[in-house]
Design a protein around this motif. Structure first.
Motif, PDB file in Angstrom:
ATOM      1  N   THR A 294       3.340   5.975  -6.206  1.00 47.38           N
ATOM      2  CA  THR A 294       3.260   5.017  -7.307  1.00 47.38           C
ATOM      3  C   THR A 294       4.608   4.356  -7.555  1.00 47.38           C
ATOM      4  N   ARG A 295       5.677   5.126  -7.502  1.00 43.63           N
ATOM      5  CA  ARG A 295       7.014   4.532  -7.685  1.00 43.63           C
ATOM      6  C   ARG A 295       7.339   3.562  -6.558  1.00 43.63           C
ATOM      7  N   GLN A 296       6.875   3.868  -5.355  1.00 40.49           N
ATOM      8  CA  GLN A 296       7.093   2.955  -4.233  1.00 40.49           C
ATOM      9  C   GLN A 296       6.357   1.633  -4.450  1.00 40.49           C
ATOM     10  N   VAL A 297       5.124   1.713  -4.941  1.00 35.01           N
ATOM     11  CA  VAL A 297       4.351   0.509  -5.246  1.00 35.01           C
ATOM     12  C   VAL A 297       5.046  -0.311  -6.328  1.00 35.01           C
ATOM     13  N   ILE A 298       5.498   0.358  -7.371  1.00 33.80           N
ATOM     14  CA  ILE A 298       6.194  -0.330  -8.463  1.00 33.80           C
ATOM     15  C   ILE A 298       7.461  -1.013  -7.942  1.00 33.80           C
ATOM     16  N   ASP A 299       8.214  -0.315  -7.090  1.00 32.68           N
ATOM     17  CA  ASP A 299       9.438  -0.899  -6.544  1.00 32.68           C
ATOM     18  C   ASP A 299       9.152  -2.209  -5.817  1.00 32.68           C
ATOM     19  N   VAL A 300       8.153  -2.207  -4.966  1.00 37.94           N
ATOM     20  CA  VAL A 300       7.826  -3.426  -4.208  1.00 37.94           C
ATOM     21  C   VAL A 300       7.406  -4.545  -5.146  1.00 37.94           C
ATOM     22  N   LEU A 301       6.536  -4.239  -6.088  1.00 32.95           N
ATOM     23  CA  LEU A 301       6.026  -5.276  -6.988  1.00 32.95           C
ATOM     24  C   LEU A 301       7.090  -5.782  -7.953  1.00 32.95           C
ATOM     25  N   GLN A 302       8.152  -5.010  -8.133  1.00 35.42           N
ATOM     26  CA  GLN A 302       9.257  -5.454  -8.992  1.00 35.42           C
ATOM     27  C   GLN A 302      10.450  -5.948  -8.181  1.00 35.42           C
ATOM     28  N   GLY A 303      10.245  -6.151  -6.884  1.00 31.61           N
ATOM     29  CA  GLY A 303      11.260  -6.787  -6.059  1.00 31.61           C
ATOM     30  C   GLY A 303      12.316  -5.877  -5.489  1.00 31.61           C
ATOM     31  N   ARG A 304      12.090  -4.559  -5.505  1.00 35.17           N
ATOM     32  CA  ARG A 304      13.062  -3.618  -4.951  1.00 35.17           C
ATOM     33  C   ARG A 304      12.557  -3.066  -3.613  1.00 35.17           C
TER      34      ARG A 304
ATOM     35  N   ILE B 263       0.864  -1.175   0.000  1.00 40.69           N
ATOM     36  CA  ILE B 263       0.000   0.000   0.000  1.00 40.69           C
ATOM     37  C   ILE B 263       0.904   1.230   0.000  1.00 40.69           C
ATOM     38  N   GLY B 264       0.825   2.033  -1.040  1.00 47.18           N
ATOM     39  CA  GLY B 264       1.587   3.277  -1.122  1.00 47.18           C
ATOM     40  C   GLY B 264       0.668   4.437  -0.784  1.00 47.18           C
ATOM     41  N   ARG B 265       0.858   5.022   0.375  1.00 45.09           N
ATOM     42  CA  ARG B 265      -0.029   6.094   0.855  1.00 45.09           C
ATOM     43  C   ARG B 265       0.408   7.443   0.291  1.00 45.09           C
ATOM     44  N   CYS B 266      -0.488   8.113  -0.411  1.00 37.69           N
ATOM     45  CA  CYS B 266      -0.223   9.458  -0.916  1.00 37.69           C
ATOM     46  C   CYS B 266      -0.421  10.445   0.229  1.00 37.69           C
ATOM     47  N   GLY B 267       0.619  10.755   0.952  1.00 36.95           N
ATOM     48  CA  GLY B 267       0.490  11.681   2.065  1.00 36.95           C
ATOM     49  C   GLY B 267       1.573  11.484   3.094  1.00 36.95           C
ATOM     50  N   ALA B 268       1.669  12.456   3.998  1.00 40.11           N
ATOM     51  CA  ALA B 268       2.714  12.424   5.019  1.00 40.11           C
ATOM     52  C   ALA B 268       2.311  11.622   6.248  1.00 40.11           C
ATOM     53  N   GLY B 269       1.034  11.249   6.336  1.00 41.94           N
ATOM     54  CA  GLY B 269       0.559  10.452   7.461  1.00 41.94           C
ATOM     55  C   GLY B 269      -0.032   9.153   6.971  1.00 41.94           C
TER      56      GLY B 269
END
Length: 308
Positions: free
Chosen positions: A291-301, A69-75
């Protein structure tokens, strides 16, 4: 099988930059529609670009394929971190992406309080022509609770306006021009007190009746952090009794503001609809980061700003 990413952030839409970024990474994008329940759309998704929806244990437990889950926000207090950890779901967030927008909103709220702008607008619209005296910000004392990225940005803006800036942080941070003081000192000295802290059990109702009693009767409270860090009943008591000049709130205990809220209708209370980060620029930075954080996890990074 093509991985599917659910987007629940209300201001993102098909064909936008997030949709294009996910498509370029080889993922299928699904957008949560208005009125849809999370439980109805999480079952077969691998990742989520999340807004303010409540990701409870029940929702996370129902998402059998979910990995991030990539949360768009600081909290991220809308996400059950324990449930995510138990299910092996990574949670990320986007600190700093909205700091400029929130800081500018704090400045706008402070100016509105100082110059009684909402009251003047209401008077003119009602046919009046009052010229009540406000006050200048130069020479006034700004108290900051929480000197993180947003708090620091607010401090720099205030210093540029000639304000004296004091700050309290549980872990004192050196910032040029800012004096680090105790919690009690910042309450007593502030003409304007602005909050920039996460919501936790230790910060829930940090601004309570006792804290408000320490503030000047001429002071204003500004909250763009989380509604629950302020005891709203104690705040209403302080304002109605005249022991506090007013407040400007962008976050509330319950959003939208309930019709029966004691804060509704008070002309020295400004309420905005949680728009501190609602700028084109901040939303773009935050959503692309998540979104980049989500992509990183799903691509193994390993992603940036990993909570769990």
């Amino acid at each position: 099988m093509t991985k599917r990413v659910l987007v629940t952030t209300a201001y993102l839409a098909p064909g936008g930059e997030v949709d294009r970024l996910l498509g370029a990474a080889g993922f299928e994008t699904v957008f949560k529609q208005p009125g849809q329940e999370l439980l109805d759309v999480v079952e077969d998704v691998d990742g989520i670009v999340a807004g303010t929806d409540a990701f409870t244990a029940k929702v996370i437990d129902a998402a059998s394929r979910l990995r991030v889950i990539g949360r768009c926000g600081a909290g991220y207090d809308n996400i059950d971190i324990e449930a995510a950890s138990r299910n092996g779901v990574a949670v990320t967030f986007t600190p700093g992406a909205n700091r400029r927008s929130v800081a500018e909103h704090v400045l706008a709220l402070m100016l509105n309080c100082a110059r009684l702008i909402p009251q003047n607008i209401a008077s003119v619209q009602a046919g009046g022509w009052e010229q009540r005296s406000g006050r200048e910000l130069e020479g006034a004392t700004l108290g900051i609770v929480g000197l993180g990225s947003i708090g620091k940005t607010v401090a720099r803006m205030a210093l540029a306006l000639g304000m004296r800036v004091l700050a309290y942080d549980r872990e004192p941070v050196a910032e040029p021009g800012v004096s680090s003081v105790s919690f009690e000192e910042v309450l007593r000295a502030a003409d304007f007190l602005t909050l920039h802290i996460f919501l936790s059990e230790s910060t829930r109702h940090l601004i309570d009746a006792e804290a408000l009693r320490l503030m000047k009767p001429s002071a204003y409270l500004i909250n763009t952090a989380r509604g629950e860090v302020v005891d709203e009943d104690a705040l209403a008591d302080a304002i109605l009794s005249g022991s506090l000049a007013g407040a400007a709130l962008d976050v509330l205990r319950e959003e939208p503001l309930p019709a029966d809220s004691r804060l509704r209708g008070l002309d020295n209370v400004i309420v905005t609809a949680h728009i501190g980060a609602a700028t084109v620029e901040a939303r773009s930075r935050s959503s692309l980061m998540a979104t980049r954080q989500v992509i990183d996890v799903l691509q193994g990074r390993t992603p940036e700003n990993l909570v769990t």
